[in-house]
Design a protein around this motif. Structure first.
Motif, short mmCIF file in Angstrom:
data_model
loop_
_atom_site.label_atom_id
_atom_site.label_comp_id
_atom_site.label_asym_id
_atom_site.label_seq_id
_atom_site.Cartn_x
_atom_site.Cartn_y
_atom_site.Cartn_z
N LEU A 126 0.81 -1.22 0.00
CA LEU A 126 0.00 0.00 0.00
C LEU A 126 0.84 1.27 0.00
CD1 LEU A 126 -2.84 -1.04 2.48
CD2 LEU A 126 -2.83 -1.18 -0.02
N GLY A 127 2.14 1.14 0.03
CA GLY A 127 3.00 2.31 -0.06
C GLY A 127 3.35 2.91 1.29
N ALA A 128 4.25 3.87 1.25
CA ALA A 128 4.77 4.48 2.47
C ALA A 128 3.68 5.15 3.30
CB ALA A 128 5.87 5.48 2.12
N ASP A 129 2.66 5.71 2.62
CA ASP A 129 1.59 6.42 3.31
C ASP A 129 0.34 5.56 3.40
OD1 ASP A 129 0.69 8.68 4.64
OD2 ASP A 129 -0.17 9.57 2.83
N GLY A 130 0.53 4.23 3.31
CA GLY A 130 -0.60 3.32 3.21
C GLY A 130 -1.55 3.34 4.38
N ARG A 131 -1.04 3.42 5.59
CA ARG A 131 -1.93 3.38 6.76
C ARG A 131 -2.85 4.59 6.79
NH1 ARG A 131 -0.91 -0.46 10.62
NH2 ARG A 131 0.99 -1.70 10.29
N ARG A 132 -2.29 5.77 6.57
CA ARG A 132 -3.13 6.97 6.60
C ARG A 132 -4.16 6.94 5.48
NH1 ARG A 132 -3.89 11.41 4.00
NH2 ARG A 132 -2.24 10.91 2.50
N ARG A 133 -3.72 6.59 4.27
CA ARG A 133 -4.64 6.55 3.13
C ARG A 133 -5.74 5.52 3.33
NH1 ARG A 133 -2.47 5.63 -2.59
NH2 ARG A 133 -4.67 6.05 -3.00
N LEU A 134 -5.37 4.34 3.83
CA LEU A 134 -6.37 3.29 4.01
C LEU A 134 -7.39 3.68 5.07
CD1 LEU A 134 -7.20 0.49 2.98
CD2 LEU A 134 -5.94 -0.49 4.92
N ALA A 135 -6.92 4.29 6.15
CA ALA A 135 -7.85 4.74 7.19
C ALA A 135 -8.85 5.74 6.63
CB ALA A 135 -7.06 5.36 8.35
N GLY A 136 -8.37 6.68 5.81
CA GLY A 136 -9.28 7.67 5.23
C GLY A 136 -10.24 7.06 4.24
N ALA A 137 -9.75 6.15 3.39
CA ALA A 137 -10.61 5.54 2.38
C ALA A 137 -11.68 4.68 3.02
CB ALA A 137 -9.76 4.71 1.42
N LEU A 138 -11.28 3.81 3.95
CA LEU A 138 -12.27 2.93 4.59
C LEU A 138 -13.23 3.70 5.47
CD1 LEU A 138 -10.03 -0.13 5.57
CD2 LEU A 138 -11.47 0.15 3.55
N GLY A 139 -12.74 4.74 6.11
CA GLY A 139 -13.61 5.54 6.96
C GLY A 139 -14.67 6.31 6.20
N SER A 140 -14.46 6.51 4.89
CA SER A 140 -15.44 7.26 4.10
C SER A 140 -16.70 6.45 3.82
CB SER A 140 -14.80 7.71 2.78
OG SER A 140 -14.51 6.60 1.94
N ALA A 141 -16.64 5.13 3.99
CA ALA A 141 -17.82 4.29 3.79
C ALA A 141 -18.52 4.11 5.14
CB ALA A 141 -17.41 2.94 3.22
N SER A 142 -19.10 5.19 5.63
CA SER A 142 -19.61 5.19 7.00
C SER A 142 -21.11 5.45 7.07
CB SER A 142 -18.89 6.25 7.83
OG SER A 142 -19.41 6.29 9.13
N VAL A 143 -21.79 4.66 7.90
CA VAL A 143 -23.21 4.90 8.17
C VAL A 143 -23.39 6.24 8.88
CG1 VAL A 143 -25.28 3.94 9.24
CG2 VAL A 143 -23.50 2.41 8.41
N LEU A 144 -22.37 6.70 9.56
CA LEU A 144 -22.49 7.95 10.30
C LEU A 144 -22.68 9.16 9.39
CD1 LEU A 144 -19.74 7.40 13.03
CD2 LEU A 144 -22.13 6.64 12.99
#
Length: 317
Positions: free
Chosen positions: A227-245
Motif C-alpha cells: 500500500l505504499g509508504a503512506d498506506g496506513r493513513r490513506r487506508l484509514a481515510g478511504a475505509l472511513g469514508s464508507a460510513s453509516v455515520l
C-alpha cells in the motif's frame, strides 16, 4: 465489560494473521477509480430488479429456492455481475422476509443458512445473498480480496444489491436486512439508506470498515508493504469514508436492534457504540462472547435480534 478485553480465539486469529494466514490487499490499491466507491453514495431509490427464482425444493419443513438477477453495479467483473441467492421459506409461507449479507471471507451460504432456519421457525423468510467476489461470483481463484479497489467495489455492490432485494420483497410484505461483521456494516449501510421503513439488525457491526481494518486483529492480515509508504493513513481515510455515520438517521433506524460481542477482537467496542448512538431509539445488546464465538455459539440471540427489529418496525406502523 472492559473495552480492552479480547476473546482468546480472536487473539489466536491475530497470531495466524501474523504468520501469513489470509493476506489481504496483496495487489495494493488496484484501480484508483474504483477505490472511490468507498465514499460513493447510493441512489435515493434502489435499482428495480425482478429476480428469477427457481422451483422450490422441500427440505423438512422448509422450502429452498435458488435465485438470481443482474447486479445493479455494472462495474463488477464478469462472474460477479450476476447476483445469486438462496431463498429459505417456511412451508406455510410468510409475508416477512430478511436479506442476510455475508461476513468477510464467507464463501457460500452455510453459516447463514443455520440462521435462516431459526428465522423460518419464527415465521420469517430469508434471502441469503452471495457476496460479489465470493463463491460462484469469484473473478479469480484467490479467495482473498486482493486490492482495496476490489474491496470498495464489493462493498458498494453488496449494499446496492441488498437495497434492490428489499425493494422487491417489500411488494410482498414486511422486510429487513441483517448481517454479521462485514455483513453487519453492509446491512447497516443498506438499511439506513432505504427510502422505506425496514428492519435492521447489524450483528457485530462497525459503522465503517475503518475501525475494523485499522484497529482490529484483522489489520494484521493487511499486506501493508503493497500500500505504499503512506498506506496506513490513506487506508484509514478511504475505509472511513464508507460510513453509516454520514447517512442522516431516518425514523426506521430507531427500530434497529444491534448485537455486539463483549470481548470482540475484530470490531472495536467504540465502533459499535458509535453506530448505536447515531440511531436514536435503537437497541444495543451485548453478548458475552468474542467475534468468532458470537456467530458460532449465539445464533439464537442473533436470530432474536432480527425478529425483534421486524416486530419493532411493524409495531410502529
Amino acid at each position: 465489560m472492559a473495552a480492552s478485553r479480547v476473546h482468546p480465539i480472536d487473539r489466536a486469529a491475530g497470531v495466524l494473521y501474523d504468520l501469513g494466514w489470509s493476506r489481504a490487499f496483496a495487489d495494493g490499491w488496484g484501480d484508483e477509480r474504483l477505490v472511490a466507491f468507498l465514499g460513493a453514495s447510493v441512489p435515493d431509490e434502489p435499482a428495480p430488479v425482478e429476480p428469477v427464482v427457481g422451483e422450490p425444493r422441500r427440505v423438512g419443513d422448509l422450502l429452498f429456492a435458488d435465485g438470481s438477477f443482474p447486479s445493479p453495479c455494472p462495474e463488477l467483473p464478469g462472474p460477479s455481475r450476476v447476483a445469486r441467492f438462496v431463498q429459505v421459506t417456511p412451508t406455510d409461507g410468510s409475508n416477512r422476509a430478511v436479506v442476510l449479507l455475508a461476513a468477510w471471507g464467507e464463501h457460500g451460504y452455510l453459516r447463514r443458512l443455520s440462521l435462516a432456519r431459526r428465522l423460518a421457525a419464527g415465521g420469517v423468510s430469508s434471502i441469503v445473498l452471495e457476496n460479489p467476489f465470493y463463491g460462484s461470483r469469484r473473478p479469480h481463484p484467490d479467495p482473498v480480496i486482493r486490492s482495496v479497489a476490489d474491496f470498495a467495489l464489493m462493498g458498494w455492490a453488496a449494499v446496492a444489491e441488498a437495497r434492490s432485494l428489499m425493494a422487491w420483497l417489500s411488494q410482498r410484505g414486511e422486510v429487513g436486512v441483517a448481517g454479521f461483521s462485514m455483513g453487519g456494516n453492509t446491512a447497516a449501510l443498506a438499511g439506513a439508506s432505504m427510502p422505506i421503513p425496514v428492519a435492521i439488525a447489524p450483528l457485530a457491526p462497525s459503522p465503517s470498515p475503518g475501525p475494523v481494518w485499522m484497529e482490529g486483529v484483522i489489520s494484521r492480515s493487511v499486506t501493508w508493504s503493497a500500500l505504499g509508504a503512506d498506506g496506513r493513513r490513506r487506508l484509514a481515510g478511504a475505509l472511513g469514508s464508507a460510513s453509516v455515520l454520514s447517512i442522516a438517521a431516518r425514523p426506521h433506524t430507531g427500530h434497529a436492534v444491534l448485537v455486539g460481542a463483549a470481548a470482540d477482537g475484530y470490531v472495536p467496542r467504540q465502533a459499535t457504540l458509535a453506530l448505536h448512538a447515531h440511531w436514536p431509539g435503537s437497541e444495543l445488546r451485548w453478548v458475552e462472547a468474542g467475534h468468532g464465538t458470537l456467530i458460532w455459539r449465539h445464533k439464537a440471540a442473533l436470530a432474536r435480534a432480527i425478529l425483534d427489529s421486524l416486530a419493532r418496525v411493524a409495531a410502529a406502523g
